[in-house]
Enzyme design. Structure first.
Site, PDB file in Angstrom:
ATOM      1  N   VAL A  11     -10.019  -6.957 -13.708  1.00 21.30           N
ATOM      2  CA  VAL A  11     -10.504  -7.100 -14.807  1.00 21.30           C
ATOM      3  C   VAL A  11     -10.280  -8.345 -15.541  1.00 21.30           C
ATOM      4  CG1 VAL A  11     -10.281  -6.082 -17.365  1.00 21.30           C
ATOM      5  CG2 VAL A  11     -10.525  -4.472 -15.514  1.00 21.30           C
ATOM      6  N   LYS A  35      -0.879 -14.350  -5.107  1.00 24.76           N
ATOM      7  CA  LYS A  35      -2.256 -14.384  -5.685  1.00 24.76           C
ATOM      8  C   LYS A  35      -2.495 -15.453  -6.808  1.00 24.76           C
ATOM      9  CE  LYS A  35      -2.888  -9.319  -6.128  1.00 24.76           C
ATOM     10  NZ  LYS A  35      -3.325  -8.228  -6.915  1.00 24.76           N
ATOM     11  N   GLU A 151     -12.920  -2.738 -21.461  1.00 26.90           N
ATOM     12  CA  GLU A 151     -14.145  -3.230 -20.519  1.00 26.90           C
ATOM     13  C   GLU A 151     -15.014  -2.119 -19.836  1.00 26.90           C
ATOM     14  OE1 GLU A 151     -14.125  -2.616 -17.201  1.00 26.90           O
ATOM     15  OE2 GLU A 151     -12.281  -1.449 -17.105  1.00 26.90           O
ATOM     16  N   ARG A 154     -18.654  -2.791 -13.889  1.00 25.75           N
ATOM     17  CA  ARG A 154     -18.947  -1.897 -12.784  1.00 25.75           C
ATOM     18  C   ARG A 154     -18.852  -2.822 -11.640  1.00 25.75           C
ATOM     19  NH1 ARG A 154     -25.050  -0.531 -13.283  1.00 25.75           N
ATOM     20  NH2 ARG A 154     -24.839  -2.800 -14.292  1.00 25.75           N
ATOM     21  N   ASN A 211     -16.423   7.084 -19.676  1.00 26.31           N
ATOM     22  CA  ASN A 211     -16.311   7.258 -18.225  1.00 26.31           C
ATOM     23  C   ASN A 211     -16.238   8.937 -17.848  1.00 26.31           C
ATOM     24  OD1 ASN A 211     -16.223   4.629 -17.480  1.00 26.31           O
ATOM     25  ND2 ASN A 211     -13.892   4.354 -17.377  1.00 26.31           N
ATOM     26  N   HIS A 254     -27.214  10.153  -8.857  1.00 23.75           N
ATOM     27  CA  HIS A 254     -27.378  10.527  -7.423  1.00 23.75           C
ATOM     28  C   HIS A 254     -26.410  11.144  -6.777  1.00 23.75           C
ATOM     29  CE1 HIS A 254     -30.115   6.800  -8.491  1.00 23.75           C
ATOM     30  NE2 HIS A 254     -29.081   6.388  -8.929  1.00 23.75           N
ATOM     31  N   GLY A 256     -24.064  12.651  -4.044  1.00 23.65           N
ATOM     32  CA  GLY A 256     -23.296  12.117  -2.721  1.00 23.65           C
ATOM     33  C   GLY A 256     -22.063  12.957  -2.521  1.00 23.65           C
ATOM     34  N   CYS A 263     -11.670   3.524 -11.700  1.00 26.93           N
ATOM     35  CA  CYS A 263     -11.913   4.088 -12.961  1.00 26.93           C
ATOM     36  C   CYS A 263     -12.016   5.429 -13.230  1.00 26.93           C
ATOM     37  CB  CYS A 263     -13.258   3.260 -13.763  1.00 26.93           C
ATOM     38  SG  CYS A 263     -12.670   1.449 -13.951  1.00 26.93           S
TER      39      CYS A 263
END
Length: 437
Positions: A11, A35, A151, A154, A211, A254, A256, A263
């Site tokens: 993010v 990092k 935020e 995706r 979400n 969809h 699956g 998230c």
């Protein structure tokens, strides 16, 4: 305008690079020295299409920096965004705010000027209010405002989501905080992006509610897929038939193997706990969590059934390990319980993912063979299980599968293959929510 972002993870880095593209001077403060060195060397520690170029361009333009010291990063910043991790707290399902409050406290102690502290991390309702209380306690000498700016990125399409969002949500209760966020997002005025101003608690809950609702849509169509298999219907037709209704919409319908990622699993669990503690339990979200967990665990049994009821000694090719395409994220990926379940039932697994191999290795049983490419994963396989719908897997022709595989079982957990073409080529095809004929 100058801002600082605490946390150079998914993010923080995406948001920082995109704000810099807007023309803002952005300092991303990353506490992990390894990092930070990667970022200074032009390497991106996560996989996100287009992010490497966006970061490089804005570093070269001088708008994006990665200072070593927090004090340097927040110097003269009008807003400081908190974008650190909020993982599920072990044992109770709540979001762990350890990193959030540690970052906020460091910022408050280092500040030498008024600022707006903005939570970009997904945080439970009431977090912003606690940060405001902490600011008044630690820095009564400074005017510190607090805002929530959740935020909605995706993985795999995060840059587009940031640059062309459906909406921007800002929870703020002071005019100064609202104005700072309004100025930051001014470039989006050109595309008439709605900016929704709310109170702190509402902004925090909007993220969880969004979400939770999307996860509920996924879980609903997965349950419909199970019903389709029992009654001879096709879940793709069901999804199209209901998705064309404007009140429902086509996205997230969809079928699956269940949702995963950074998230939905943690946010649905956190929302469930928030609702329970508030005395308004969400039975819908409780069901979503339970059904999704059970679905992921059931995928191995589905593969075994498609292989004749026994996979002992059989070689299973697993294509796709990341929880979705265009990311290397393995968090809560459906592939993990699937592979573990197959191994426990005596199968030999050969797996491949275009981006997630490094992240997958420590999460999988040692006996799993990580192939160099798709062809190697398929070679000598008794069955193919497609888990993640990367484009290169969509393009696999039945003739190529016959050439490489030893067996003829195809278990398509994303419904990307043409059942008729597969069966005409001699494969025993099994999809999700499709008739077995």
């Amino acid at each position: 305008m100058r801002i600082a972002i605490i946390g150079g993870g998914y993010v923080g880095l995406v948001s920082g690079a995109c704000f810099a593209e807007f023309g803002v001077s952005v300092a991303v403060v990353e506490a992990d020295a390894a990092k930070r060195q990667m970022l200074l060397g032009g390497q991106i520690p996560i996989y996100e299409p287009g992010l490497d170029r966006l970061v490089a361009d804005n570093v070269a333009a001088g708008r994006l920096t990665f200072p070593a010291a927090l004090e340097e990063g927040i110097h003269d910043a009008e807003a400081v965004f908190i974008a650190v991790g909020t993982p599920t707290r072990r044992g109770d399902g709540h979001a762990d705010l350890t990193y959030v409050f540690a970052a906020v406290e460091q910022v408050l102690r280092a500040l030498d000027h008024p600022v707006v502290i903005v939570t970009k991390s997904t945080v439970p309702v009431g977090t912003g209010r606690k940060i405001l209380e902490l600011a008044r306690e630690l820095r009564p000498d400074l005017a510190v405002d607090v805002a929530s700016n959740p935020e909605f990125l995706r993985e795999g399409s995060a840059i587009g989501d940031f640059m062309r969002p459906d909406r921007v949500v800002v929870g703020a209760e002071s005019e100064r905080a609202r104005e700072v966020l309004r100025q930051l997002y001014r470039p989006l005025n050109l595309i008439e992006t709605p900016i929704v101003f709310t109170g702190l608690e509402s902004a925090e809950l909007i993220k969880y509610a969004a979400n939770g609702f999307l996860a509920m849509k996924i879980t609903f169509i997965n349950e419909m897929a199970d019903l389709c298999e029992k009654v001879g219907a096709d879940v793709n037709d069901i999804a199209k038939g209901i998705g064309l209704d404007g009140r429902i919409g086509r996205k997230f319908l969809h079928a699956g193997p269940g949702f995963g990622g950074s998230c939905f699993p943690k946010d649905t669990l956190a929302l469930m706990r928030i609702a329970e503690e508030a005395g308004a339990p969400s039975r819908l979200i409780q069901s979503v969590v339970a059904v999704n967990d059970a679905r992921k665990e059931a995928m191995a049994a589905r593969v075994v059934a498609a292989c004749g009821g026994d996979v002992t000694g059989k070689t299973i090719a697993v294509l796709g390990l990341a929880f979705k395409p265009e990311t290397d994220d393995m968090r809560e990926a459906p592939s993990l319980p699937l592979v573990r379940g197959l191994i426990s039932r005596g199968a030999r697994v050969q797996a491949f993912d275009p981006e997630a191999m490094t992240q997958a290795r420590p999460l999988l049983p040692e006996s799993v063979v990580l192939a160099a490419d798709t062809a190697e994963a398929l070679t000598g396989a008794d069955a193919l299980v497609l888990v993640t719908e990367w484009n290169e897997f969509r393009a696999l022709a039945p003739a190529k599968l016959k050439e490489l595989m030893r067996g003829n079982a195809v278990i398509d957990l994303r419904n990307v293959f043409d059942p008729k073409a597969m069966r005409e080529a001699g494969f025993i095809y099994s999809g999700i929510g499709r008739a077995a004929s």
